[in-house]
Design a protein around this motif. Structure first.
Motif, mmCIF file in Angstrom:
data_model
loop_
_atom_site.group_PDB
_atom_site.id
_atom_site.type_symbol
_atom_site.label_atom_id
_atom_site.label_comp_id
_atom_site.label_asym_id
_atom_site.label_seq_id
_atom_site.Cartn_x
_atom_site.Cartn_y
_atom_site.Cartn_z
ATOM 1 N N SER A 65 0.826 -1.206 0.000
ATOM 2 C CA SER A 65 0.000 0.000 0.000
ATOM 3 C C SER A 65 0.864 1.262 0.000
ATOM 4 C CB SER A 65 -0.953 0.024 1.189
ATOM 5 O OG SER A 65 -1.796 -1.105 1.190
ATOM 6 N N ASP B 166 4.932 0.265 4.235
ATOM 7 C CA ASP B 166 4.384 0.554 2.911
ATOM 8 C C ASP B 166 5.200 -0.154 1.829
ATOM 9 O OD1 ASP B 166 6.325 2.474 1.443
ATOM 10 O OD2 ASP B 166 6.152 3.379 3.434
ATOM 11 N N LYS C 265 2.239 5.065 1.185
ATOM 12 C CA LYS C 265 2.600 5.591 2.494
ATOM 13 C C LYS C 265 1.363 6.139 3.199
ATOM 14 C CE LYS C 265 7.298 6.920 1.126
ATOM 15 N NZ LYS C 265 7.978 5.927 1.962
ATOM 16 N N ASP D 250 -5.735 -1.467 1.338
ATOM 17 C CA ASP D 250 -6.339 -0.278 0.736
ATOM 18 C C ASP D 250 -7.851 -0.289 0.936
ATOM 19 O OD1 ASP D 250 -3.826 -1.075 -0.588
ATOM 20 O OD2 ASP D 250 -4.100 0.764 -1.729
ATOM 21 N N ALA E 28 -1.284 1.926 4.717
ATOM 22 C CA ALA E 28 -1.114 0.713 5.524
ATOM 23 C C ALA E 28 -1.311 1.027 7.007
ATOM 24 C CB ALA E 28 0.263 0.115 5.288
#
Length: 299
Positions: free
Chosen positions: A148, A173, A150, A234, A153
């Motif tokens: 994911s 991330d 920055k 996400d 996550a």
């Protein structure tokens, strides 16, 4: 030369499944010997292990309880397209221990090849993440999520901790230098191994997440590596809209995702399927008007 047996499990051998995968000092797959696994099915050059969500939970618990080190991955139509075109991705799947179905088109394809696949054999991370995290919290398992953008996550982990207060989860991330030997990759591996997760979820888009797992498997200390987690976090964080679950059940989830991300997913949903359809027709013609089970395609 480091050698490991992906099953290392007498129960697997008793089902006719015995694998050996050689890895060199850079952790690249160099050879793979895989005999038929009677718990799996084969068609269109793929090997799959149809599992319901409950069965995947049981499989995860088994790996952790028995102190295994298993890659549990999945296939959907997009991964099949990449699989057919990428020798390295085929190496990854050859070394994976379990491959479940993430995509109704594969359920339909399996039925065309004569397998009695059911709708509950299609499991997505959008559906499985919460039940798996609930189980992890109840069992005291440690979870590490890699992937994911920055901040996403971290937000997803905060959501999960709020819903499952006893959940032990750490994240990182997916934006780092993933080349073997890079300072960022070395630091990440040290962090993961210091945490000693029971479950490592790798969600960095396909095929980057599979390549990273393939390259670093020998050095990862985790019992279960969910190497094709995609946008699981996400969805949890709300950074990507979760398609209505009824659409997933009837095989129309792709339409919702296409509407929400048309530029990124246009090729995946409106171009790639034609390539696979062409190969399916070729299989049909080669089979004399029948679809026959095939062995994995060589790169």
């Amino acid at each position: 030369m480091h050698t490991y047996n992906p099953t290392s499990d007498p129960g697997e051998a008793s089902r006719g499944h015995e694998d050996k995968l050689q890895i060199n000092g850079n952790s690249d797959c160099r050879s793979s010997e895989r005999s038929p696994d009677t718990s799996g099915i084969s068609f269109f050059g793929l090997t799959l292990h149809p599992k319901s969500m409950n069965e995947l939970n049981d499989l995860t618990e088994r790996a952790i309880t028995e102190q295994r080190k298993w890659i549990i991955t999945n296939h959907n139509l997009h991964s099949v397209y990449l699989f057919l075109r990428s020798p390295k991705l085929r190496d990854f799947y050859a070394g994976a221990h379990w491959t479940f179905i993430d995509g109704m088109p594969l359920v339909v394809l399996g039925r065309l090849y004569g397998y009695p696949l059911k709708r509950n054999h299609r499991v997505t991370l959008a559906d499985w993440t919460h039940p798996l995290m609930e189980l992890a919290a109840s069992k005291g398992w440690r979870v590490f999520y890699l992937g994911s953008p920055k901040g996403v996550a971290e937000k997803g982990a905060a959501v999960l901790r709020g819903q499952y207060p006893t959940l032990q989860i750490e994240v990182s991330d997916g934006y780092f230098d993933a080349r073997q030997g890079s300072l960022e990759n070395e630091s990440l591996l040290q962090r993961i191994n210091a945490y000693k997760p029971d479950i490592l979820m790798v969600g960095m888009s396909m095929p980057r997440q599979e390549y990273w797992t393939h390259d670093n498997f020998a050095r990862i200390e985790a019992h279960v590596i969910l190497s094709s987690s995609g946008a699981a976090m996400d969805y949890v964080a709300g950074a990507v809209k979760t398609p209505p679950r009824w659409m997933g059940r009837v095989g129309l989830e792709w339409a919702s995702r296409l509407v929400n991300e048309p530029r990124r997913l246009f090729g995946r949903y409106l171009v790639e399927p034609w390539y696979i359809l062409a190969l399916l027709i070729m299989d049909y013609l080669r089979g004399g008007g029948k679809l026959k089970v095939t062995t994995q395609r060589e790169g």
